[in-house]
Design an enzyme around this catalytic site. Sequence first.
Site, PDB file in Angstrom:
ATOM      1  N   GLY A   8       0.793  -1.221   0.000  1.00 60.21           N
ATOM      2  CA  GLY A   8       0.000   0.000   0.000  1.00 60.21           C
ATOM      3  C   GLY A   8       0.822   1.266   0.000  1.00 60.21           C
ATOM      4  N   GLY A  97       0.361  -3.216  10.852  1.00 58.11           N
ATOM      5  CA  GLY A  97      -0.316  -2.226  11.678  1.00 58.11           C
ATOM      6  C   GLY A  97      -1.792  -2.127  11.374  1.00 58.11           C
ATOM      7  N   PRO A 124      -2.124  -3.203  16.949  1.00 57.19           N
ATOM      8  CA  PRO A 124      -3.275  -2.342  16.664  1.00 57.19           C
ATOM      9  C   PRO A 124      -2.895  -0.874  16.572  1.00 57.19           C
ATOM     10  CG  PRO A 124      -3.823  -3.936  18.366  1.00 57.19           C
ATOM     11  CD  PRO A 124      -2.341  -4.028  18.147  1.00 57.19           C
ATOM     12  N   PHE A 126       0.824   1.653  16.441  1.00 58.43           N
ATOM     13  CA  PHE A 126       2.281   1.752  16.486  1.00 58.43           C
ATOM     14  C   PHE A 126       2.767   3.027  17.167  1.00 58.43           C
ATOM     15  CE2 PHE A 126       2.607  -1.515  13.039  1.00 58.43           C
ATOM     16  CZ  PHE A 126       3.524  -2.339  13.692  1.00 58.43           C
ATOM     17  N   HIS A 153     -11.554   8.701  15.180  1.00 60.28           N
ATOM     18  CA  HIS A 153     -10.688   8.559  14.012  1.00 60.28           C
ATOM     19  C   HIS A 153     -11.254   9.320  12.819  1.00 60.28           C
ATOM     20  CE1 HIS A 153      -8.947   5.261  16.357  1.00 60.28           C
ATOM     21  NE2 HIS A 153      -7.907   5.310  15.532  1.00 60.28           N
ATOM     22  N   LYS A 157     -11.806   5.575   8.037  1.00 59.24           N
ATOM     23  CA  LYS A 157     -11.466   4.327   8.720  1.00 59.24           C
ATOM     24  C   LYS A 157     -12.594   3.331   8.551  1.00 59.24           C
ATOM     25  CE  LYS A 157      -9.837   2.529  13.177  1.00 59.24           C
ATOM     26  NZ  LYS A 157      -8.730   1.784  12.558  1.00 59.24           N
ATOM     27  N   GLY A 163      -9.006  -1.086  16.506  1.00 56.83           N
ATOM     28  CA  GLY A 163      -8.227  -2.158  17.126  1.00 56.83           C
ATOM     29  C   GLY A 163      -7.626  -1.727  18.442  1.00 56.83           C
TER      30      GLY A 163
END
Length: 264
Positions: A8, A97, A124, A126, A153, A157, A163
């Site tokens: 990605g 992640g 979930p 970093f 968020h 998302k 998470g």
Amino acid sequence: MINIIVAGPRGKMGSEALRLIKQTENYHLVGCIDRKNEGMNVSDLEGLPNLDAPIFTDAEIAFQEAGADVLIDLTSPEAGYTHTRLALENGVRPVVGTSGFSDEQLTDIQRLTEQKELGAVIAPNFAVGAVLMMQFAKWAAKYFPDVEIIEKHHDQKLDAPSGTAVKTAKLIEQVRESKKQGHPEEKETLAGARGADEDGMKIHSVRLPGLIAHQEVIFGGTGQGLTIKHDSYHRQSFMSGVKLAVDQVQKVNAFVYGLENLLE
């Protein structure tokens, strides 16, 4: 030198991972997995760092041909799970992640990690501050068993709750006796008003443009309250944890779920 594949690369998190690789002396990008741009080079794509590495649309071919040691995957639960399995099957250590994996998927990845005797890190979140927030919340829950989680968020998302929120609740469950919070006769006059229920705790998800990643763990006690909060204002906040995971996954031959397991 650590040879890395990024899944990605055009995404907001993926492009940050490319910048991390470019500025880290012993990191070498050997390829990217993308939904398009087969046969092109990362340096050909506008807005990405000037890195000389091929782009693959077929993940399995990427793992077979690129000569990678580590996969960095910050994509989606569906793609992340597929990439993680393919990486392990081809001897590449995944650092993932992506949130939203099911318990069954995590168990499957752990089994494959043990079978291949390779390290794998799934986190979930970093951001080191977020990991500390989760650990502080677990500590506080010993003394404040009434707790609600609000996670906020950006509106792109895909999974809710996040998470990080689920992981926080699971950590709290380790020290908190199961209990149903609120009035025993409480009724929602609008379905969903009280949020998701996890072992009696309530989890609330907010999705708005302009947000990145934010979470509050709110504890209530007689005559007092405690809020533990973390905010990520930029996706760079996640890169210190990604770097830690990339460095450490080379040293372990086990499945690691949660960045806290790599912190001293």
